[in-house]
Design an enzyme around this catalytic site. Structure first.
Site, PDB file in Angstrom:
ATOM      1  N   GLU A 285       3.210  -2.207  -7.403  1.00 41.35           N
ATOM      2  CA  GLU A 285       3.310  -1.486  -8.402  1.00 41.35           C
ATOM      3  C   GLU A 285       2.156  -0.149  -8.642  1.00 41.35           C
ATOM      4  OE1 GLU A 285       5.672  -1.141 -10.714  1.00 41.35           O
ATOM      5  OE2 GLU A 285       6.609  -3.169  -9.715  1.00 41.35           O
ATOM      6  N   ASP A 366       5.869  -1.242  -0.851  1.00 43.03           N
ATOM      7  CA  ASP A 366       5.718  -2.643  -0.157  1.00 43.03           C
ATOM      8  C   ASP A 366       4.730  -2.311   1.176  1.00 43.03           C
ATOM      9  OD1 ASP A 366       7.485  -3.724  -1.594  1.00 43.03           O
ATOM     10  OD2 ASP A 366       9.147  -3.867  -0.491  1.00 43.03           O
TER      11      ASP A 366
END
Length: 424
Positions: A285, A366
């Site tokens: 995040e 990611d």
């Protein structure tokens, strides 16, 4: 001869429904596959796969019914002139109560109140079935019928408090905006979005959930250390009681400039028993923030909103548009609604384009978390969340490309593994 706007809109709606139903059928076939994708063999247990498959098929069957009923109702509302009839009846109600039916703000609010009530009535059976049959059957629903209706009533009250001044402001801006109408409308909506982003987590969200500071301990320390290492201005770290309504899990962040906050669902902490897995999810995040994905999304929404208002200024005085849908007057709100209907094809194309960008951002976030050293815990955390949320294991590539804002788990794991192989 006037252009048949209404017939064209209904035709496009039906074509979109047919196309999306075709994609739904492809996805339904993928969901019924009896085996895991090769990438997930040995990663996802057979028990979890069977539960996920049953849950996904149940949701898919329900989706077919809901979408069919929705297209029938939406088409009938337009073809049988329900909107103009409702508009006239709203005026009759105002006159019967002694209010000025010629006042467009009063008439618009009466119309919206009726539409809100009708919408709640038509949506209620689907919401109840989804929550208390499908979610209950698969172990996700945690809320009582009382909590369900309490949330619904709170939502309606909030709409009645926030809606009228916003609607009145929009009507006044359109009536007095002149040649700079698009700029004024966009400016108002921009300020409104900032206000709502500020007050929602502080005043509105606590009406539905309880937010408590994350207790001192290893998890809090690791998240604060990670945020500090990235110069993320973390001010508060909360846990929200998502488990009171559902066992689905999530995490998000919000706030402006130097006042950022992170919120973890209590279900996320419960499901990812390994602290590193939760921290890896937060690292992902924070990757969105560090890579300016959030800013890009906000700017993209503002640009699209401005262009939509720009387009609206060209059609708001089109008598043919209003008459095609059965209106003999040209109310501001109705003009906005009708204009949105004419944009259906463009809206779907924009949604598809934004999904493409969003999926690219997910891969980048990611990779960001992996670069910080969270490759294995991120991988384990994604698998755990997929298992615990019983997310679809098999996905049709066309369906996911069109609908998904996040890549399927198979693609995300493949990207993480590919990066690991290159590093080796």
């Amino acid at each position: 001869m006037a252009f048949p706007y209404m017939e064209a809109v209904v035709g496009v709606m039906i074509l979109v429904y047919i196309f999306e139903t075709y994609l739904d059928l492809r996805q339904h076939a993928a969901l019924k596959l009896p085996t895991l994708p090769k990438t997930l063999e040995g990663v996802i247990s057979q028990e979890k796969f069977e539960k996920s498959r049953a849950y996904s098929i149940d949701k898919s069957n329900f989706h077919f019914v809901k979408q069919f009923v929705t297209i029938i109702m939406d088409s009938a509302i337009l073809l049988f002139g329900v909107f103009p009839w409702f508009w006239k009846k709203s005026g009759d109600v105002l006159e019967s109560t002694g209010l000025d039916a010629e006042n467009e703000i009063y008439l618009t609010l009466a119309f919206l109140a009726g539409v809100m009530i009708l919408s709640q009535i038509t949506d209620l059976p689907f919401s109840l079935y989804s929550t208390f049959v499908i979610e209950e059957r698969h172990g996700f629903n945690k809320q009582t019928i009382w909590l369900f209706f309490r949330d619904m009533i709170k939502g309606m009250i909030l709409a009645m408090v926030i809606g009228p001044p916003v609607v009145a402001a929009i009507i006044l801006i359109v009536q007095k905006g002149g040649p700079y109408l698009a700029i004024y409308l966009w400016g108002f909506m921009f300020i409104l979005s900032l206000v709502m982003m500020t007050i929602y987590p502080v005043l509105i969200a606590p009406l539905f959930n309880k937010f408590t500071p994350l207790p001192e301990g290893e998890l809090r320390t690791k998240i604060e250390t990670l945020a500090s290492s990235l110069s993320f201005p973390l001010k508060k770290l909360f846990v929200v009681d998502g488990s009171t309504r559902s066992s689905h899990s999530n995490a998000y962040m919000y706030g402006f400039f130097k006042n950022k906050r992170i919120v973890l669902y209590d279900t996320l902490i419960q499901q990812c028993k390994n602290v590193e897995e939760v921290v890896a999810v937060i690292a992902h995040e924070l990757g969105h923030w560090k890579l300016n994905h959030t800013m890009f999304s906000f700017i993209a929404v503002q640009v699209i909103t401005f262009l939509q208002f720009g387009g609206y200024t060209f059609v708001k005085n089109s008598k043919d548009l209003f008459m095609s849908f059965g209106f003999d007057t040209q109310p501001v709100l109705i003009g906005l609604i009708l204009f949105q209907h004419t944009l259906i094809p463009i809206q779907h194309l924009l949604s598809f384009g934004l999904n493409l960008v969003s999926r690219a951002f997910e891969f980048q976030a990611d990779a960001f978390a992996k670069k910080l050293g969270y490759s294995k815990p991120l991988r384990d955390g994604l698998v755990k969340l997929q298992e615990e949320n019983l997310s679809a294991m098999n996905t049709d590539p066309w369906y996911s490309a069109y609908h998904y804002s996040h890549p399927p788990l198979v693609e995300r794991l493949a990207a993480i593994d590919e990066a690991d192989k290159k590093a080796d």
